[in-house]
Design an enzyme around this catalytic site. Structure first.
Site, mmCIF file in Angstrom:
data_model
loop_
_atom_site.group_PDB
_atom_site.id
_atom_site.type_symbol
_atom_site.label_atom_id
_atom_site.label_comp_id
_atom_site.label_asym_id
_atom_site.label_seq_id
_atom_site.Cartn_x
_atom_site.Cartn_y
_atom_site.Cartn_z
ATOM 1 N N ARG A 103 0.890 -1.168 0.000
ATOM 2 C CA ARG A 103 0.000 0.000 0.000
ATOM 3 C C ARG A 103 0.922 1.211 0.000
ATOM 4 O O ARG A 103 1.402 1.636 1.059
ATOM 5 C CB ARG A 103 -0.926 0.020 1.211
ATOM 6 C CG ARG A 103 -1.669 1.340 1.308
ATOM 7 C CD ARG A 103 -2.765 1.351 2.329
ATOM 8 N NE ARG A 103 -3.942 0.659 1.845
ATOM 9 C CZ ARG A 103 -5.149 0.755 2.385
ATOM 10 N NH1 ARG A 103 -5.340 1.531 3.427
ATOM 11 N NH2 ARG A 103 -6.175 0.089 1.900
ATOM 12 N N HIS A 130 -7.632 0.294 -6.531
ATOM 13 C CA HIS A 130 -7.803 -0.480 -5.287
ATOM 14 C C HIS A 130 -8.486 -1.804 -5.620
ATOM 15 O O HIS A 130 -9.629 -2.042 -5.228
ATOM 16 C CB HIS A 130 -8.628 0.342 -4.287
ATOM 17 C CG HIS A 130 -8.560 -0.163 -2.872
ATOM 18 N ND1 HIS A 130 -7.728 -1.205 -2.477
ATOM 19 C CD2 HIS A 130 -9.230 0.225 -1.746
ATOM 20 C CE1 HIS A 130 -7.884 -1.412 -1.174
ATOM 21 N NE2 HIS A 130 -8.785 -0.569 -0.714
ATOM 22 N N GLN A 133 -10.337 -4.122 -2.904
ATOM 23 C CA GLN A 133 -11.651 -3.666 -2.428
ATOM 24 C C GLN A 133 -12.754 -4.104 -3.386
ATOM 25 O O GLN A 133 -13.815 -4.562 -2.964
ATOM 26 C CB GLN A 133 -11.649 -2.130 -2.307
ATOM 27 C CG GLN A 133 -12.976 -1.565 -1.845
ATOM 28 C CD GLN A 133 -13.325 -1.986 -0.422
ATOM 29 O OE1 GLN A 133 -12.479 -1.928 0.454
ATOM 30 N NE2 GLN A 133 -14.558 -2.424 -0.197
ATOM 31 N N ASP A 218 -17.114 7.106 -1.951
ATOM 32 C CA ASP A 218 -15.817 6.997 -1.275
ATOM 33 C C ASP A 218 -15.617 8.318 -0.535
ATOM 34 O O ASP A 218 -16.355 9.286 -0.772
ATOM 35 C CB ASP A 218 -14.729 6.781 -2.350
ATOM 36 C CG ASP A 218 -13.339 6.503 -1.779
ATOM 37 O OD1 ASP A 218 -13.214 6.280 -0.559
ATOM 38 O OD2 ASP A 218 -12.370 6.520 -2.570
ATOM 39 N N CYS A 258 -16.189 1.759 0.516
ATOM 40 C CA CYS A 258 -15.031 0.935 0.909
ATOM 41 C C CYS A 258 -14.672 1.102 2.379
ATOM 42 O O CYS A 258 -14.036 0.235 2.961
ATOM 43 C CB CYS A 258 -13.836 1.275 0.022
ATOM 44 S SG CYS A 258 -13.302 2.990 0.140
ATOM 45 N N ARG A 286 -13.649 -8.648 2.724
ATOM 46 C CA ARG A 286 -12.240 -8.393 2.410
ATOM 47 C C ARG A 286 -11.394 -9.577 2.880
ATOM 48 O O ARG A 286 -10.452 -9.991 2.215
ATOM 49 C CB ARG A 286 -11.753 -7.097 3.097
ATOM 50 C CG ARG A 286 -12.346 -5.796 2.557
ATOM 51 C CD ARG A 286 -11.873 -5.474 1.159
ATOM 52 N NE ARG A 286 -10.418 -5.413 1.054
ATOM 53 C CZ ARG A 286 -9.665 -4.347 1.340
ATOM 54 N NH1 ARG A 286 -10.233 -3.226 1.726
ATOM 55 N NH2 ARG A 286 -8.341 -4.374 1.211
HETATM 56 N N1 NVA Z 1 -9.903 6.661 -1.709
HETATM 57 C C1 NVA Z 1 -9.529 6.310 -0.357
HETATM 58 C C2 NVA Z 1 -9.745 4.843 -0.128
HETATM 59 C C3 NVA Z 1 -9.408 4.357 1.261
HETATM 60 C C4 NVA Z 1 -9.567 2.878 1.413
HETATM 61 C C5 NVA Z 1 -8.082 6.706 -0.113
HETATM 62 O O1 NVA Z 1 -7.258 6.537 -1.035
HETATM 63 O O2 NVA Z 1 -7.769 7.184 0.964
HETATM 64 N N1 CP Z 2 -11.263 -0.085 2.431
HETATM 65 C C1 CP Z 2 -9.999 -0.140 2.860
HETATM 66 O O1 CP Z 2 -9.051 -0.455 2.106
HETATM 67 O O2 CP Z 2 -9.862 0.116 4.190
HETATM 68 P P1 CP Z 2 -8.504 0.383 4.976
HETATM 69 O O3 CP Z 2 -7.927 1.667 4.486
HETATM 70 O O4 CP Z 2 -8.896 0.440 6.417
HETATM 71 O O5 CP Z 2 -7.555 -0.765 4.700
#
Ligand code: NVA
Ligand code: CP
Length: 299
Positions: A103, A130, A133, A218, A258, A286
């Site tokens: 990540r 992502h 997800q 989101d 998500c 998940r």
């Molecule tokens: N779009 C959000 C998703 C978090 C799971 C982010 O990138 O922070």
């Molecule tokens: N939806 C998701 O990826 O959640 P986290 O950021 O908590 O891993």
């Protein structure tokens, strides 16, 4: 060639559906209390330069449940965060473990890592996409409503990473995707160009929700964009998924997100906590989807 899981469009419909089917089997097996040691003696390295609840817990618990082990590697603690090149990190880490989950802020770094990794790489959220997800979201829809082919999905809000994987999924799984974003927050131009045939763009979210089978949103301020929060709160006015928006969708439409969610911003409490909300089911899925993915890559 090493298999990776970086973007949906690296996979066929059949291959993604096999992972979802396997996730459903693993879920039933887990609920029955049966043991599964498919990943005994396997190690997953998990590199994070951003926060996570669901992704971290699901990969970590998933590896334990499959008899393997996971390593949580925060960029604050490993040399990658102090400037060790991505290439060197990829060669070294992949020589010691069976798969690497990343990540990280830059999608290019995931691609670079994968080119020099001798083991499968998993994209656990980048600035571009992502995929983990959306595997869980599709599994959840299929569990609750059946096939998603030909259905209408309304995406409301920021056209960022999660939205962009929905665009890929729409093409692969054959659903209609209606996207409504404020001006300046559309998906990136290459995504708009590549997924023209399955995606329609709207400026009025009510139009995008018309007759939808799922309404999905989101956060308005993704990780890394915190300095824009005030501006975004202003720019996204009118894009909150509330009961009025849900009423434009089908009466049995699901609401998905998500998570983490901000009640009162991108979604009203009434919607996310109401009976159309499928967020807790998707969050739990998940775990099962990740286990299926890990078995697919290293089992
Ligand atoms: N779009 C959000 C998703 C978090 C799971 C982010 O990138 O922070
Ligand atoms: N939806 C998701 O990826 O959640 P986290 O950021 O908590 O891993």
């Amino acid at each position: 060639m090493t298999k990776h899981f970086i973007d949906f469009d690296d996979y066929s419909h059949e291959a993604l559906q096999r992972i979802i089917d396997s996730a459903m089997t693993l879920k039933a097996e887990h609920k029955s209390g049966a043991f599964n040691n498919s990943l005994e003696n396997k190690t997953l390295a998990m590199i994070f330069d951003k926060s996570s609840t669901r992704t971290r817990v699901s990969f970590e618990a998933g590896m334990t449940q499959l008899g393997g082990h996971s390593l949580f590697l925060s960029e604050r603690d490993i040399q990658l965060g102090r400037g060790e090149p991505v290439i060197d990190s990829a060669i070294v880490i992949s020589s010691m473990v069976d798969a690497v989950m990343l990540r990280v802020s830059s999608h290019e770094d995931i691609i670079e890592f994968s080119k020099h990794s001798s083991k499968p790489i998993i994209n656990a959220l980048s600035n571009q996409s992502h995929p983990c997800q959306i595997l869980a979201d599709l599994m959840t829809y299929q569990e609750q409503r059946g096939s998603i082919k030909g259905k209408r999905i309304a995406w409301i809000g920021d056209g960022g990473n999660v939205c962009q994987t929905y665009m890929q999924a729409a093409k692969i799984f054959g659903f209609e995707l209606n996207i409504a974003t404020p001006k300046g927050y559309q998906p990136s131009q290459p995504f708009i160009d590549n997924y023209r045939t399955s995606v329609s763009h709207f400026s009025d979210p009510m139009d995008a929700c018309d007759g939808a089978d799922i309404v999905v949103t989101d956060v308005w301020t993704s990780m890394g964009k915190e300095s824009e929060k005030k501006q975004r709160l202003n720019d996204f006015k009118g894009y909150q998924v509330d009961q009025k928006m849900m009423s434009a969708a089908k009466s049995d439409a699901l609401f998905m997100h998500c998570l983490p969610a901000h009640r009162g911003e991108e979604v009203s409490a009434e919607v996310i906590d109401g009976k159309q909300g499928a967020v807790w089911a998707a969050a739990e899925n998940r775990l099962h989807a990740q286990k299926a993915l890990l078995i697919h890559l290293i089992g």
